[in-house]
Design a protein around this motif. Sequence first.
Motif, PDB file in Angstrom:
ATOM      1  N   LEU A 827     -33.090  14.304 -35.206  1.00 15.59           N
ATOM      2  CA  LEU A 827     -32.562  13.714 -34.046  1.00 15.59           C
ATOM      3  C   LEU A 827     -31.273  14.278 -33.879  1.00 15.59           C
ATOM      4  O   LEU A 827     -30.444  14.037 -34.875  1.00 15.59           O
ATOM      5  N   VAL A 828     -31.173  15.066 -32.880  1.00 15.30           N
ATOM      6  CA  VAL A 828     -29.670  15.610 -32.638  1.00 15.30           C
ATOM      7  C   VAL A 828     -28.921  14.873 -31.412  1.00 15.30           C
ATOM      8  O   VAL A 828     -29.256  15.173 -30.129  1.00 15.30           O
ATOM      9  N   GLU A 829     -27.942  14.423 -31.527  1.00 10.30           N
ATOM     10  CA  GLU A 829     -27.285  13.560 -30.436  1.00 10.30           C
ATOM     11  C   GLU A 829     -25.944  14.262 -30.503  1.00 10.30           C
ATOM     12  O   GLU A 829     -25.159  14.357 -31.281  1.00 10.30           O
ATOM     13  N   GLU A 830     -25.374  14.298 -29.065  1.00 10.93           N
ATOM     14  CA  GLU A 830     -24.337  15.236 -28.784  1.00 10.93           C
ATOM     15  C   GLU A 830     -23.591  14.723 -27.882  1.00 10.93           C
ATOM     16  O   GLU A 830     -24.176  13.864 -26.703  1.00 10.93           O
ATOM     17  N   SER A 831     -22.124  14.865 -27.914  1.00 16.34           N
ATOM     18  CA  SER A 831     -21.517  14.564 -26.608  1.00 16.34           C
ATOM     19  C   SER A 831     -20.502  15.666 -26.674  1.00 16.34           C
ATOM     20  O   SER A 831     -19.996  16.333 -27.631  1.00 16.34           O
ATOM     21  N   ALA A 832     -19.807  15.844 -25.352  1.00 18.59           N
ATOM     22  CA  ALA A 832     -18.952  16.984 -25.028  1.00 18.59           C
ATOM     23  C   ALA A 832     -17.796  16.227 -24.097  1.00 18.59           C
ATOM     24  O   ALA A 832     -18.363  15.734 -23.009  1.00 18.59           O
ATOM     25  N   GLU A 833     -16.482  16.368 -24.452  1.00 17.48           N
ATOM     26  CA  GLU A 833     -15.491  15.993 -23.165  1.00 17.48           C
ATOM     27  C   GLU A 833     -14.919  16.983 -22.981  1.00 17.48           C
ATOM     28  O   GLU A 833     -14.055  17.550 -23.922  1.00 17.48           O
ATOM     29  N   LEU A 834     -14.888  17.290 -21.633  1.00 15.15           N
ATOM     30  CA  LEU A 834     -14.239  18.285 -20.994  1.00 15.15           C
ATOM     31  C   LEU A 834     -12.918  17.744 -20.344  1.00 15.15           C
ATOM     32  O   LEU A 834     -12.954  16.962 -19.683  1.00 15.15           O
ATOM     33  N   PRO A 835     -11.929  18.435 -20.585  1.00 13.47           N
ATOM     34  CA  PRO A 835     -10.805  18.204 -19.866  1.00 13.47           C
ATOM     35  C   PRO A 835     -10.654  18.167 -18.465  1.00 13.47           C
ATOM     36  O   PRO A 835     -11.659  18.936 -17.711  1.00 13.47           O
ATOM     37  N   GLU A 836      -9.839  17.482 -17.538  1.00 13.21           N
ATOM     38  CA  GLU A 836      -9.816  17.564 -16.205  1.00 13.21           C
ATOM     39  C   GLU A 836      -9.726  19.098 -15.704  1.00 13.21           C
ATOM     40  O   GLU A 836     -10.203  19.354 -14.574  1.00 13.21           O
ATOM     41  N   ALA A 837      -9.112  19.878 -16.476  1.00 13.53           N
ATOM     42  CA  ALA A 837      -8.919  21.261 -15.850  1.00 13.53           C
ATOM     43  C   ALA A 837     -10.238  21.986 -15.746  1.00 13.53           C
ATOM     44  O   ALA A 837     -10.313  22.786 -15.011  1.00 13.53           O
ATOM     45  N   LEU A 838     -11.246  21.750 -16.620  1.00 15.54           N
ATOM     46  CA  LEU A 838     -12.503  22.418 -16.690  1.00 15.54           C
ATOM     47  C   LEU A 838     -13.364  21.735 -15.709  1.00 15.54           C
ATOM     48  O   LEU A 838     -14.247  20.888 -16.091  1.00 15.54           O
TER      49      LEU A 838
END
Length: 991
Positions: A827-838
């Motif tokens: 199982l691969v669980e992922e998250s990505a947090e993009l800053p407001e500029a992106l």
Amino acid sequence: MTDASLDPLLALRPWEAPELTSWGRLPMNAVDRRAGAVSLDGDWRFQLLPAPDAPLGEVWSSSYVPGVWTMQGTDDLPRYLNIRMPFAEYPPQVPAANPTGVYERAVDVPAEWAGRRIVLQVGAAESVLLVHVDGRPVGMSKDSHLAAEFDLTPVLRPGERSEMGVPPAEGWGRATLRLTVVKWSDASHIEDQDHWWHGGITRSVLLYARDPLHLADVAVRARRDGDLRVDCRVRDAGGALPEGWYVSGELDGQLLTQDTEFDRSNAEDQRVSDFLGEARLRAAVPDVRTWTAETPELYGLTVRLHRADGTVADTSHHRIGFRDVEISGRDLLVNGERVFIRGVNRHDFHPLTGRTVSYDDMRADLVLLKRFGFNAIRTAHYPNDPSLYDLADELGFYVVDEADIESHDHAHEIADDPRYLGAFVDRVARMVLRDKNHPSVIIWSLGNESDYGANHDAAAGWVRRHDPARRPVQYEGAAKLGWADPDLASDIACPMYAPLQECVAHAMSGTQTKPLIQCEYSHAMGNSNGTLADHWEAIEATPGLQGGFIWEFWDHGILQRVNDGRPAGRGGAGLYDNGVAAPGHRWAYGGDFGESDHDGAFIADGVVFPDRTPKPVMFEHREIAAPVRIECFRHEGIVLGNHQHFRGLDWLSGEWELSLADGGTLTAPAELPDLRPGETAAVPLPFELPEDGGEAWLTLRVTTARDEAWAPRGTVVCLPQVRLRAAEPVRHTPVANRPVEVDEDGLLVHPLLAAAPTLSLWRAPTDNDELGGMAGRWRDWGLDAPTRKVVAVRRDPGRVAVVADLLCPGGTVRHEQVFTAVEGGLLVEESAELPEALDDVARVGSVFETVAGLNLLEWFGQGPWESYPDRGAGAPVGHHGLPVDELFTPYLRPQESGGRHGVRRFTLSAPDATGLAVRLDRPSQVSVTRHRAADLASAAHHDELVPRAGCVVHIDAAHRGLGTASCGPDTFASYLVAAGVHRWSWTLHVL
């Protein structure tokens, strides 16, 4: 060539005289002259001169007619510019370096033609045509997309020896025919269309003979109530009309009544050298079968001109349809019904012959369009080959017939220039005179992208006075000044790439006075046509909106030899398949023929590839235009609706297909209800759903029940679908005693992966991304080459958590991966947090590469065709499978392609069935190709790409819509990938 001082055609310098539209050219008409004509098509002696007044050389080559010399081995090669002219001179001037083609051949004239009118017809020539016979001037014509006819009788006599010294065969005369074609002229400034610039004779050349007294024109008015009126014009080139001559007509064997005697008002004036008489034939057809695009019913009309003794002097054959076209309020009506216009813009084009297209080519074009739900064509941006209209009548298409006028680069100056007044009126009038009897033609267009001025108003006035059917006139240049303004030349509000919300707002405003039908929308450049289904959902739900014309049908790629950069020409047949050019060849676009000033791949903006292979958007359109649809699913059954305007469902047959996520596919015959247009009915659910089996989708496979003119029995017409049961949540059972291996950089180590899964925020820019400015912004943000920095790696039994930052000039993206051993896999669980500029990136998801040998992709999700978040209506959910090499879509300029939307699970396997399987936590965008995004982004053509041995796999939590921003609105806000936290998970299994 002849000295200009001795040749009136050259002395006039017609290539720089916009007031001079023709000299010696016969009036345009709608009389059929094909019967008994002699074709002059074939190889002609040919020289390409540097200028129209340059002397002829000693050496002749050959050139095939019809054809363009730019595709036949000359040094004057095709050139593509969209708006800008290919030379700096202002209208009406042209450059001194002006390629001029001289065509010559001996023409045999039958002795039995003595005493008759002998007429030359040149189907089309780009852009100025000069005609000589045995060195004697005959005439001149402009207008690159309509035929020019010349009376050769005064200069051609049977039995003479030609100036080439060739004696006539027994019983024949022989003469030398010379056709000189000047490439650049004042007319080029109003033929500035979005296409390749060519030069040559692009349509067939004919020679025919008729009696001096002949049918000069036939105008048909056939109404939906069965009332038929045929107005005949008769001309006598030799003098007054003899006594006793008359016309007759019959419609499918029924004789017509002569409503009036010949008007012989000037018959007694013997000074008249060109007599014109008129007569009218009438009939009332009982139980008439009306013509529409859905029911293209045609009748055979024959008109005959008789001598006093009853013998036939002239005949014209027509296939006519009974129909009415009118505007009522803000609705365009055909036979009293408001119809949706599901149209496409179409150029005359072929990848081997340029502007020259055969009858078989045109039929293949229209058959393909019909099979994918199109019902209308705009002849962008000039009258198309005459056979196209015959085919549109037969197969069923509504046609917006467009005049050969586009002055894009100098539009404002020319629109009111009185020097071009005659050219505007001439081109519009000749189009109407030629095409007025075609039932398929429902709207006249004054041209394209030429601003708006007095010249347009003059042309519109001529059409409204002349057209017996009173068809609407449209022109985008006038409509854009005010969609509701009743005083402008356009009867239809026909904007170009208007945002959907503006169209809906106008229709809801209470100020709308005209039908709104976009002349161009949904620009099909590269991987495009996003939000097409959204547009049609709004169109069908909003009174006052009636559709539009997608830009456009073709990708205008020319088949080019890579080794010498020359067009493959007529000998290139068979060197392409499924949109792909054969090794050693490629599809050329702007700049590929050595020209420094060009507009690149903007020429490749069609819904089909240059070889007519459908792009994925065609399947989208087929479902949007579905004649029968699943309206909803109720407990008592499935509600079906007939979405046609004139036809029942008896021409269709159906089959039910039930797709179970955890099972296979079940089928059962479907009996379609007897529904009139607009009606709905409930039918029982064809299957009992098993208690288990997970997600379930029901598809109605609709096919033709019998052979149609455009499709054999069993051809798929549409695949409407409805979900019967949602998916159950995926549950995982961790296995703590199985290790998870990552390397020192926190990257997963797996025996089937050649490159570990990492975060991807970038896609190989589509044409929309590049021209819409998004790709430049993404590069500025550094999304194409971020720096990955490991922040933390935590190892627990059966579980590893990795935190990494992607460092970009646009901001830092925190990426977390948790790898957990579960029953049957990982199982691969992922998250990505993009800053407001992106705030608008291409994608957020995982990318990895497999080992070599995995060649088959099987999946449950949308397919089998390519689909994206804002272009997925044409891809039903089900079980699909394709070889990996067939997943990629070869758009002419390499770019993001091959994605499948709404994928729930997939497997990649080798021939021995070993490989890997992936199950997703929710339907996601997935792509599997042989190319990394960087590979695609760095290539200009597909022959530059080297496929990788393994597979490049993208699993996207979010993927940006495609839109149409290369020339039109971008995708909607709901399809953008925003800043913030994105989460997704997937499981990896070994087969």
